[in-house]
Scaffold this active site. Structure first.
Site, PDB file in Angstrom:
ATOM      1  N   HIS A  50      -3.922  -6.705   5.573  1.00 42.65           N
ATOM      2  CA  HIS A  50      -2.838  -5.710   5.545  1.00 42.65           C
ATOM      3  C   HIS A  50      -1.607  -6.269   4.825  1.00 42.65           C
ATOM      4  O   HIS A  50      -0.666  -6.753   5.450  1.00 42.65           O
ATOM      5  CB  HIS A  50      -2.494  -5.353   6.997  1.00 42.65           C
ATOM      6  CG  HIS A  50      -1.773  -4.068   7.134  1.00 42.65           C
ATOM      7  ND1 HIS A  50      -2.025  -3.182   8.139  1.00 42.65           N
ATOM      8  CD2 HIS A  50      -0.788  -3.500   6.394  1.00 42.65           C
ATOM      9  CE1 HIS A  50      -1.237  -2.130   8.015  1.00 42.65           C
ATOM     10  NE2 HIS A  50      -0.471  -2.310   6.960  1.00 42.65           N
ATOM     11  N   HIS A  52       1.341  -5.458   1.793  1.00 46.99           N
ATOM     12  CA  HIS A  52       1.968  -4.529   0.842  1.00 46.99           C
ATOM     13  C   HIS A  52       2.470  -5.342  -0.348  1.00 46.99           C
ATOM     14  O   HIS A  52       3.418  -6.120  -0.211  1.00 46.99           O
ATOM     15  CB  HIS A  52       3.125  -3.776   1.509  1.00 46.99           C
ATOM     16  CG  HIS A  52       2.664  -2.886   2.633  1.00 46.99           C
ATOM     17  ND1 HIS A  52       2.177  -1.619   2.409  1.00 46.99           N
ATOM     18  CD2 HIS A  52       2.584  -3.106   3.964  1.00 46.99           C
ATOM     19  CE1 HIS A  52       1.836  -1.070   3.577  1.00 46.99           C
ATOM     20  NE2 HIS A  52       2.065  -1.948   4.530  1.00 46.99           N
ATOM     21  N   LEU A  53       1.796  -5.179  -1.480  1.00 43.13           N
ATOM     22  CA  LEU A  53       2.180  -5.943  -2.681  1.00 43.13           C
ATOM     23  C   LEU A  53       3.114  -5.146  -3.598  1.00 43.13           C
ATOM     24  O   LEU A  53       3.633  -5.691  -4.561  1.00 43.13           O
ATOM     25  CB  LEU A  53       0.930  -6.408  -3.444  1.00 43.13           C
ATOM     26  CG  LEU A  53       0.100  -7.484  -2.741  1.00 43.13           C
ATOM     27  CD1 LEU A  53      -1.162  -7.800  -3.551  1.00 43.13           C
ATOM     28  CD2 LEU A  53       0.910  -8.761  -2.522  1.00 43.13           C
ATOM     29  N   ARG A  54       3.278  -3.864  -3.295  1.00 39.95           N
ATOM     30  CA  ARG A  54       4.303  -3.006  -3.939  1.00 39.95           C
ATOM     31  C   ARG A  54       4.072  -2.691  -5.410  1.00 39.95           C
ATOM     32  O   ARG A  54       4.901  -2.017  -6.008  1.00 39.95           O
ATOM     33  CB  ARG A  54       5.709  -3.607  -3.772  1.00 39.95           C
ATOM     34  CG  ARG A  54       6.122  -3.828  -2.339  1.00 39.95           C
ATOM     35  CD  ARG A  54       6.288  -2.515  -1.600  1.00 39.95           C
ATOM     36  NE  ARG A  54       6.865  -2.711  -0.266  1.00 39.95           N
ATOM     37  CZ  ARG A  54       6.429  -2.096   0.822  1.00 39.95           C
ATOM     38  NH1 ARG A  54       5.416  -1.247   0.771  1.00 39.95           N
ATOM     39  NH2 ARG A  54       7.007  -2.311   1.984  1.00 39.95           N
ATOM     40  N   ASN A  84      -0.083   2.269  -0.393  1.00 39.84           N
ATOM     41  CA  ASN A  84       1.128   3.122  -0.409  1.00 39.84           C
ATOM     42  C   ASN A  84       2.103   2.652  -1.496  1.00 39.84           C
ATOM     43  O   ASN A  84       3.257   2.335  -1.243  1.00 39.84           O
ATOM     44  CB  ASN A  84       1.799   3.187   0.964  1.00 39.84           C
ATOM     45  CG  ASN A  84       2.276   1.840   1.472  1.00 39.84           C
ATOM     46  OD1 ASN A  84       1.766   0.796   1.067  1.00 39.84           O
ATOM     47  ND2 ASN A  84       3.246   1.851   2.363  1.00 39.84           N
ATOM     48  N   HIS A 168      -3.732   4.065  10.297  1.00 45.24           N
ATOM     49  CA  HIS A 168      -2.365   3.838  10.788  1.00 45.24           C
ATOM     50  C   HIS A 168      -2.154   4.921  11.839  1.00 45.24           C
ATOM     51  O   HIS A 168      -1.981   6.092  11.501  1.00 45.24           O
ATOM     52  CB  HIS A 168      -1.395   3.986   9.602  1.00 45.24           C
ATOM     53  CG  HIS A 168       0.050   4.087   9.971  1.00 45.24           C
ATOM     54  ND1 HIS A 168       0.982   3.157   9.573  1.00 45.24           N
ATOM     55  CD2 HIS A 168       0.752   5.019  10.672  1.00 45.24           C
ATOM     56  CE1 HIS A 168       2.176   3.516  10.020  1.00 45.24           C
ATOM     57  NE2 HIS A 168       2.067   4.642  10.689  1.00 45.24           N
ATOM     58  N   ASP A 294       0.784  -7.110   7.950  1.00 45.23           N
ATOM     59  CA  ASP A 294       1.607  -5.948   7.579  1.00 45.23           C
ATOM     60  C   ASP A 294       2.839  -6.428   6.801  1.00 45.23           C
ATOM     61  O   ASP A 294       3.952  -5.909   6.982  1.00 45.23           O
ATOM     62  CB  ASP A 294       2.002  -5.103   8.794  1.00 45.23           C
ATOM     63  CG  ASP A 294       2.464  -3.697   8.384  1.00 45.23           C
ATOM     64  OD1 ASP A 294       2.458  -3.394   7.172  1.00 45.23           O
ATOM     65  OD2 ASP A 294       2.830  -2.920   9.276  1.00 45.23           O
ATOM     66  N   HIS A 298      10.924  -5.350   1.436  1.00 48.58           N
ATOM     67  CA  HIS A 298      11.878  -4.327   1.012  1.00 48.58           C
ATOM     68  C   HIS A 298      13.096  -5.038   0.436  1.00 48.58           C
ATOM     69  O   HIS A 298      13.512  -6.070   0.968  1.00 48.58           O
ATOM     70  CB  HIS A 298      12.311  -3.442   2.193  1.00 48.58           C
ATOM     71  CG  HIS A 298      11.228  -2.522   2.670  1.00 48.58           C
ATOM     72  ND1 HIS A 298      10.821  -1.426   1.942  1.00 48.58           N
ATOM     73  CD2 HIS A 298      10.457  -2.549   3.777  1.00 48.58           C
ATOM     74  CE1 HIS A 298       9.843  -0.800   2.598  1.00 48.58           C
ATOM     75  NE2 HIS A 298       9.592  -1.465   3.710  1.00 48.58           N
TER      76      HIS A 298
HETATM   77  O1  DOR Z   1       6.826  -1.097   8.803  1.00 51.00           O
HETATM   78  C1  DOR Z   1       6.059  -0.599   8.001  1.00 51.00           C
HETATM   79  N1  DOR Z   1       6.204  -0.789   6.684  1.00 51.00           N
HETATM   80  N2  DOR Z   1       5.061   0.171   8.439  1.00 51.00           N
HETATM   81  C2  DOR Z   1       4.266   0.877   7.596  1.00 51.00           C
HETATM   82  O2  DOR Z   1       3.393   1.555   8.051  1.00 51.00           O
HETATM   83  C3  DOR Z   1       4.519   0.834   6.151  1.00 51.00           C
HETATM   84  C4  DOR Z   1       5.193  -0.400   5.774  1.00 51.00           C
HETATM   85  C5  DOR Z   1       5.754  -0.359   4.370  1.00 51.00           C
HETATM   86  O3  DOR Z   1       5.032  -0.006   3.445  1.00 51.00           O
HETATM   87  O4  DOR Z   1       6.921  -0.734   4.183  1.00 51.00           O
END
Ligand code: DOR
Length: 417
Positions: A50, A52-54, A84, A168, A294, A298
């Site tokens: 899990h 997120h590589l953006r 996402n 999710h 996860d 950001h």
């Molecule tokens: O905290 C989270 N950030 N929960 C998620 O389900 C998505 C993730 C994100 O992509 O920033």
């Protein structure tokens, strides 16, 4: 050396990306790079289900390159990139794009495809064409599939393809407008809450849909005591369900939000001490199969917004192993099962990642000192973002080297490229 076959004392030799020899004492005259593992555990590389590589779309927060460097420093040799992105990973074209970026990365970058087109929850994505490119996990992560009938069809489709849907779990109608766990602290702080039941309803629904369709379901980032109980009962009933938990859900509670610090805003939100204890128990007794980060970078700008406007998410790759070693009262063998070979199996990567450390197997290894003490410093992380809630925390257990496909990508805690 620790892998799923047991614990032993040994040297390991690697050539051309493959383990060629494992023995109590290897010939010291062997040519090539020698990595010192004294005082360390040598294990199969960690596998994150899990991440997120953006990329594409949010490169200011993370890229495949920066995120995979953070992964290597955290002891990972494989990560599953969440869909996402912008655009979402919902077609063969975007899967190809991310896999192509991954070919230059420091770890093995795999991709999770979206279940629905644009993750909008209305129309099934072309799972078959993505599965043809090797995609094994599918999820709309960031959101759950709200429509039970659509989820049923997706499970039937996935079951036939031999791939796995990962959910999710969040009922949007109950969670709407919430920014933290609904409870004592949301009341005190005046922040609208997300009740635990928003997660639990969907866990229960998808257990029912797994029973109905016979297809496997993987539950992402479980965060409540009742969710853990539901999965425990589903497993006892013989259903094909697996689950993961994130490090922040076994280390932090909702009172951390008391200073309105947006680094503690995450979804699912930080819960109560009772929930944390239940997640730990689930990890200890096998209800929860994997620790997954996860990792959700950001930008500083985005996280500087007021609490209700800031995006949820926190960094995870560079702290997961140490948090597990420091905070879970589990033997190191069990911590590694949760971080390496069990997630490798869920990701369909067994044989390539997760060991065993034996001749003929891929040289994907992690070497860490389980006793090393260090202090988390958000400013010194490889991620492009700084949103770690663990900044300043003293932890035990530190990665010394990471070897991915035979290449020493981290040596003495330093990324090599
Ligand atoms: O905290 C989270 N950030 N929960 C998620 O389900 C998505 C993730 C994100 O992509 O920033």
């Amino acid at each position: 050396m620790i892998d799923a076959t047991g614990t032993r004392r040994a040297d390991v030799a690697v050539r051309d990306g493959v383990i060629i020899e494992v023995a109590e004492r290897l010939d010291e005259s062997t040519q090539g790079l020698e990595l010192d593992a004294s005082g360390c555990v040598v294990a199969p590389g960690l596998v994150d289900l899990h991440t997120h590589l953006r990329e594409p779309g949010r490169e200011e927060a993370e890229t495949v390159e920066s995120g995979s460097r953070a992964a290597a420093l955290g002891g990972y040799t494989a990560v599953v990139a969440m869909p996402n992105t912008e655009p979402a990973i919902d077609s063969a074209a975007v899967v190809r794009q991310v896999l192509e970026l991954g070919t230059k990365a420091m770890v093995d970058v795999r991709v999770a495809g979206a279940i629905t087109v644009g993750r909008a929850g209305t129309q099934l994505a072309p799972l078959g064409e993505m599965a043809d490119l090797g995609v094994h996990l599918f999820t709309d992560d960031g959101a759950g599939v709200q429509d039970a009938r659509l989820m049923r069809r997706a499970l039937e489709y996935a079951g036939g393809l031999g791939v796995v849907l990962a959910q999710h779990c969040e009922d949007e109608s109950l969670a709407a407008g919430g920014h933290m766990h609904e409870g004592e602290w949301s009341s005190r702080l005046g922040i609208p809450g997300i009740p635990a039941e928003a997660e639990e309803l969907m866990v229960a629904r998808d257990v029912a849909l797994s029973r109905l369709t016979g297809a496997p379901v993987h539950f992402l980032h479980l965060s409540t005591a009742v969710s853990v109980d539901i999965v425990r009962e589903a497993k006892a009933a013989g259903l094909s369900v697996t689950a993961e938990a994130a490090p922040h859900h076994f280390t932090l509670t909702h009172d951390s939000v008391s200073a309105y610090d947006t680094r503690f805003k995450v979804n699912p939100p930080l819960r109560t001490a009772v929930d944390v204890a239940a997640v730990k128990q689930g990890l200890a007794d096998g209800t929860i199969d994997a620790i997954a980060t996860d990792h959700a970078p950001h930008s500083q700008e985005a996280k500087e917004a007021p609490f209700d406007q800031a995006p949820p998410g926190m960094l995870g790759l560079e702290t997961a192993l140490a948090l597990a070693l420091t905070e879970l009262e589990l033997p190191v063998e069990q911590v590694l099962a949760l971080l390496s070979w069990q997630p490798a199996r869920i990701a369909g990567l067994q044989g390539q990642h997760g060991g065993p450390v034996a001749p003929g197997h891929a040289a994907n290894l992690c070497v860490f000192d389980p006793e090393a003490q260090w202090t988390v410093d958000g400013n010194r992380m490889a991620s492009r973002s700084r949103n770690t809630p663990f900044d300043g925390m003293a932890l035990r257990g530190r990665v010394r080297h990471t070897v991915c496909r035979g290449e020493a990508v981290v040596i003495d805690g330093v990324a090599q490229r």
